[in-house]
Scaffold this motif. Structure first.
Motif, PDB file in Angstrom:
ATOM      1  N   TYR A  68       0.861  -1.190   0.000  1.00 62.20           N
ATOM      2  CA  TYR A  68       0.000   0.000   0.000  1.00 62.20           C
ATOM      3  C   TYR A  68       0.893   1.235   0.000  1.00 62.20           C
ATOM      4  N   ASN A  69       0.813   2.017  -1.071  1.00 66.64           N
ATOM      5  CA  ASN A  69       1.633   3.227  -1.224  1.00 66.64           C
ATOM      6  C   ASN A  69       3.113   2.925  -0.977  1.00 66.64           C
ATOM      7  N   GLY A 123      -5.138  -0.767  -3.242  1.00 66.48           N
ATOM      8  CA  GLY A 123      -5.748   0.549  -3.416  1.00 66.48           C
ATOM      9  C   GLY A 123      -4.776   1.694  -3.232  1.00 66.48           C
ATOM     10  N   SER A 124      -3.526   1.525  -3.654  1.00 70.76           N
ATOM     11  CA  SER A 124      -2.514   2.572  -3.469  1.00 70.76           C
ATOM     12  C   SER A 124      -2.855   3.814  -4.289  1.00 70.76           C
ATOM     13  N   HIS A 125      -2.387   4.963  -3.793  1.00 68.81           N
ATOM     14  CA  HIS A 125      -2.579   6.230  -4.498  1.00 68.81           C
ATOM     15  C   HIS A 125      -1.337   6.634  -5.284  1.00 68.81           C
ATOM     16  N   ASP A 126      -0.284   5.805  -5.221  1.00 66.91           N
ATOM     17  CA  ASP A 126       0.937   6.124  -5.961  1.00 66.91           C
ATOM     18  C   ASP A 126       1.161   5.064  -7.041  1.00 66.91           C
ATOM     19  N   GLU A 143      -9.311  -2.163  -6.127  1.00 63.51           N
ATOM     20  CA  GLU A 143      -9.806  -0.835  -6.495  1.00 63.51           C
ATOM     21  C   GLU A 143      -9.872   0.089  -5.286  1.00 63.51           C
ATOM     22  N   ARG A 144     -10.131  -0.479  -4.115  1.00 60.77           N
ATOM     23  CA  ARG A 144     -10.151   0.309  -2.880  1.00 60.77           C
ATOM     24  C   ARG A 144      -9.289  -0.393  -1.841  1.00 60.77           C
ATOM     25  N   ASN A 145      -8.881   0.357  -0.855  1.00 60.06           N
ATOM     26  CA  ASN A 145      -8.042  -0.202   0.197  1.00 60.06           C
ATOM     27  C   ASN A 145      -8.862  -1.133   1.089  1.00 60.06           C
TER      28      ASN A 145
END
Length: 586
Positions: free
Chosen positions: A287-288, A313-316, A333-335
């Protein structure tokens, strides 16, 4: 395993003498040693023939066998030196060795490589390959495709082995194969007497045997000893054999060695025995973790057939970096949380038919170099789950104080909730995420919807193992908390997570044990003290009002805790609550 003194021969031809002897390795295998010496003042080139009868065969690592024919060696011999040629001979060990004959001797001005030719009595011919010479005293027969690239990749490295009373034959095989690959070998011992025959055999094979710190020194101490010996001799690194000394996969080990700092655990060939399904899969919940994931994937690949990364669901750019490093990536798709990522890994590994799934963190805190030790323990002890533990063996992990205190609480609560009340049955590190799962454990966990999505999943899995009677073992490992991209979670935040885990343990574990037993003790103590105070009042006509009120409240509090634990026990088994919990964890 004993050294044979039988059939030691000397033959003189001009100024060159030949001595032939054998070392018994097993009931049907011996190591033949041919030693050449010269009394000349200048180098000479000797041609030597060595008959192989049809009752025996020279068998090489690739399965090639030479039988019923003659080996011809052309070897340069320097004045004052001994040149030795070793080869494995399969056949009756009680049979006398055939005599080797010096066919010709010529003077030479410079050194030339050893050459070997085979001529069968049926007219067949071959040119067996020669491994790199080890110093000035030995040249070894090797399989035709001896891993030259492997030797190059591990140039100047050594193999380190630990001799025990259970692995003598395996250690000798490791020494012979290492020398065929042109690698030096260091050995030390664990639980072996100083006069053991195996030590004499290793000395005969030219392997330095280092004295251990103590007879029963730990594997970690012995590995340090071997590594220190390699450093003191200026070697480029060392490959440390596992305790059982299986055959080393030199190609994969060389790949792991290339990305190691100095030491690497040997990767065994047995991992490659299932061509249809991967033997070892490394799973990484991420995760991220874009800054660290590529390095972790690359360092894990030498130890696995496949590396699975679950991008939770990482944002990076975690997923892109993992793919570029060669990993198979599954994206949420989501954390869904740590537990959610683990459940995906179990399902994916089950679909692949993996024999072993090893979970490591995405931030680089876990050392993939320990994977062979986890897998060896899993195979040797038939353990369904092997935990890389911070609390067994010689501890080298420096755990922050707040984290250490919290782990002590959750470790004890988790063990108590599973009924493990004796220290001998404790799981020392219930919260370590560095774990290896067997095929049976993977299949079982892949279908368990009761595993939560949060950090409590580590405890959920142990509860599952307890219910499903999956065996658990632990091996020492070191976890680095000072890596560059480690989790930035503070001590307070981590402490709160541990408290949530404790409440989860109480709620979904065994409330009758966690709450009911302490509640019963509180009630009994409160009642006992109250009775004593009442008896004192009757005898002395003096009422200790405050202590009596306190003891009564203590007893009532214990009774309330008992009732609460009973209600929680009933609710945990209710179908409606089970359905809601399964829906929440899906």
């Amino acid at each position: 395993m004993t050294q044979l003194d039988t059939n030691e021969q000397r033959a003189e031809e001009s100024v060159v003498s030949v001595e032939k002897s054998a070392i018994k390795l097993s009931s049907e295998t011996q190591l033949v040693q041919i030693k050449l010496r010269t009394t000349a003042e200048n180098p000479v080139r000797a041609t030597l023939t060595d008959p192989i009868p049809d009752t025996h065969a020279v068998k090489l690592d690739d399965g090639t066998a030479y039988t019923d024919g003659v080996l011809t060696f052309d070897q340069t011999v320097q004045p004052g030196e001994v040149r030795r040629i070793d080869y494995p001979l399969v056949g009756p060990t009680a049979t006398s060795l055939s005599a080797s004959t010096i066919e010709s001797v010529t003077r030479v001005d410079s050194e030339s490589p050893l050459s070997i030719a085979w001529t069968g009595n049926d007219g067949s011919t071959a040119m067996p390959a020669v491994a790199a010479e080890n110093g000035e005293t030995a040249s070894l027969l090797a399989a035709p495709e001896t891993a030259v690239n492997t030797a190059d990749a591990m140039q100047g490295a050594a193999i380190g082995v630990i001799l025990t009373t259970d692995n003598e034959d395996a250690v000798v095989r490791t020494v012979l194969r290492a020398r065929r690959n042109g690698l030096q070998v260091f050995a030390t011992t664990q639980g072996v007497e100083a006069d053991a025959e195996a030590l004499d055999l290793l000395e005969t094979l030219g392997t330095p045997v280092l004295s251990p710190p103590s007879k029963w020194a730990s594997q970690l101490e012995l590995h340090r000893l071997l590594s220190r010996a390699a450093r003191e001799r200026g070697l480029s690194g060392i490959v440390l054999q596992t305790r059982d000394c299986p055959r080393i996969d030199y190609d994969r080990t060389a790949t792991a060695f290339a990305v190691s700092d100095y030491e690497v655990i040997a990767i065994p060939e047995l991992w490659n025995q299932s061509p249809e399904n991967p033997s070892v899969v490394v799973g990484i919940p991420a995760y991220n973790a874009a800054e660290s994931i590529a390095t972790v994937v690359e360092s894990a690949f030498p130890f696995a057939e496949d590396v699975l990364v679950v991008d939770d669901g990482s944002h990076d750019a975690t997923a892109d970096c993992a793919r570029e490093a060669g990993a198979t990536v599954v994206t949420h798709e989501r954390n869904r949380g740590y537990g959610g990522a683990l459940k995906t890994l179990f399902r994916e590994a089950d679909d692949l038919g993996a024999a072993h799934l090893v979970i490591i963190d995405a931030d680089g805190q876990h050392d993939p170099g320990d994977i062979p030790a986890l897998i060896e323990t899993q195979c040797r002890d038939d353990a369904d789950i092997v935990i890389g533990s911070r609390y067994v063996g010689e501890r080298r992990t420096k755990i922050p104080v707040a984290r250490s205190l919290g782990l002590a609480v959750i470790n004890n609560l988790t063990n108590a909730s599973m009924g493990k009340l004796r220290p001998s049955g404790f799981i020392r590190d219930t919260q370590s995420g560095y774990r290896a799962y067997s095929r049976a454990a993977i299949r079982s966990l892949a279908t368990d919807s009761s595993i939560g999505n949060n950090m409590g999943a580590s405890t959920d899995i142990l509860y599952h193992a307890h219910r499903a009677r999956l065996s658990v073992a632990e091996v020492p490992t070191t976890i680095s908390y000072d890596v560059e991209n480690a989790s930035s979670q503070g001590s307070l935040s981590h402490g709160l997570d541990l408290i949530r885990n404790i409440f989860w343990t109480v709620e979904y574990g065994r409330p009758l044990l966690i709450l009911g037993l302490p509640g019963a003790i509180m009630t009994l103590l409160g009642v006992a003290i109250s009775v004593l105070l009442v008896v004192q009042y009757v005898e002395t006509d003096t009422l200790a009002a405050i202590p009596l009120a306190t003891s009564i409240l203590f007893a009532l509090g214990g009774l309330l805790v008992c009732v609460t634990s009973l209600m929680m026990h009933v609710l945990n088994g209710h179908p409606t609550l089970k359905g809601l919990r399964d829906e929440d964890n899906s």
